[in-house]
Design an enzyme around this catalytic site. Structure first.
Site, short mmCIF file in Angstrom:
data_model
loop_
_atom_site.label_atom_id
_atom_site.label_comp_id
_atom_site.label_asym_id
_atom_site.label_seq_id
_atom_site.Cartn_x
_atom_site.Cartn_y
_atom_site.Cartn_z
CG ASP A 65 -0.39 -0.07 2.54
OD1 ASP A 65 0.85 -0.17 2.62
OD2 ASP A 65 -1.13 -0.03 3.52
CE1 TYR A 67 7.62 3.87 1.08
CE2 TYR A 67 7.43 5.25 -0.89
CZ TYR A 67 8.06 4.24 -0.18
OH TYR A 67 9.14 3.60 -0.75
CG PHE A 78 8.79 -0.05 -3.66
CD1 PHE A 78 9.08 -0.39 -2.34
CD2 PHE A 78 8.22 -1.00 -4.50
CE1 PHE A 78 8.80 -1.67 -1.86
CE2 PHE A 78 7.94 -2.28 -4.02
CZ PHE A 78 8.22 -2.62 -2.70
CG HIS A 187 9.23 -6.15 1.17
ND1 HIS A 187 9.70 -4.95 1.64
CD2 HIS A 187 8.09 -5.87 0.50
CE1 HIS A 187 8.89 -3.98 1.27
NE2 HIS A 187 7.90 -4.50 0.57
#
Length: 220
Positions: A65, A67, A78, A187
């Site tokens: 989701d 920031y 990202f 991740h």
């Protein structure tokens, strides 16, 4: 329902926009923007699609989701707006690229330049309440973004999918691995990056695959 989104996406997703769940999702999101601080800015909710038309998709990177702190989210997973301090996951992404290609860390954390080359920077959930990670999960966005992945898989071949972490990897069932390249690792979060993200070689592998199929590689 008339959704403001890039035309190629609008054409293939229009029936999704007309489904009852999407109307409920839209009502929920509108209420949230009207009563809470929500990211990204409403005009950027579909930024990933507007910057990367369906016919241009070469690579799909899947986030969870947006920031959730002020000034960060710009509708691309990202990515942060110019001038914003790099969040830790993005720092690790840039470090991995630097290690793979021997290039310097960029000065901007905005990944618009990737999107404009054909990288679909897709969050599974497209909005979030300020300071509350995951706050808009389970309200319908995941259904919509599953459909997006299905449409990319249907319309585009020889796409590189980068699935980092278990959440993203669960989306792998939607992808035909015979006609595309699926790259999986830990991740890039500092909590997990050194369990397999760092050193995964994904960006170089992606470009090698694209080049082998006659597709212009990405300038990471």
């Amino acid at each position: 329902m008339n959704v403001r989104i890039e035309n190629s996406w609008k054409q293939c997703l229009q029936d999704e926009f007309d489904k009852p769940y999407f109307e409920l999702l839209t009502d929920y999101v509108r209420r949230e923007y009207g009563s809470q601080t929500v990211y990204p800015p409403a005009r950027l909710i579909f930024n990933a699609f507007d910057l990367c038309p369906l016919d241009n998709v070469k690579v799909v990177i899947l986030g969870q989701d947006p920031y959730h702190e002020p000034g960060q989210a710009e509708g691309l997973c990202f990515s942060v707006a110019d001038g914003v301090h790099f969040p830790p996951s993005l720092q690790n992404i840039f470090k991995e690229i630097s290690d793979e290609f021997g290039t310097p860390i960029p000065t901007s954390g905005s990944l618009r330049r990737w999107a404009q080359q054909g990288v679909l920077l897709l969050n599974a959930t497209l909005t979030v309440r300020a300071h509350l990670a995951g706050s808009h999960q389970g309200v319908g966005w995941e259904t919509f973004t599953d459909r997006v992945i299905t449409e990319v898989n249907r319309h585009r071949k020889n796409v590189v999918y980068m699935l980092w972490g278990s959440y993203a990897q669960r989306k792998g069932v939607l992808i035909d691995k015979r006609d595309n390249l699926v790259l999986q690792s830990a991740h890039p979060s500092p909590l997990s990056a050194y369990r397999g993200f760092m050193g995964n070689g994904h960006f170089k592998k992606a470009n090698e695959y694209l080049t082998a199929h006659g597709i212009t590689p990405i300038q990471w």
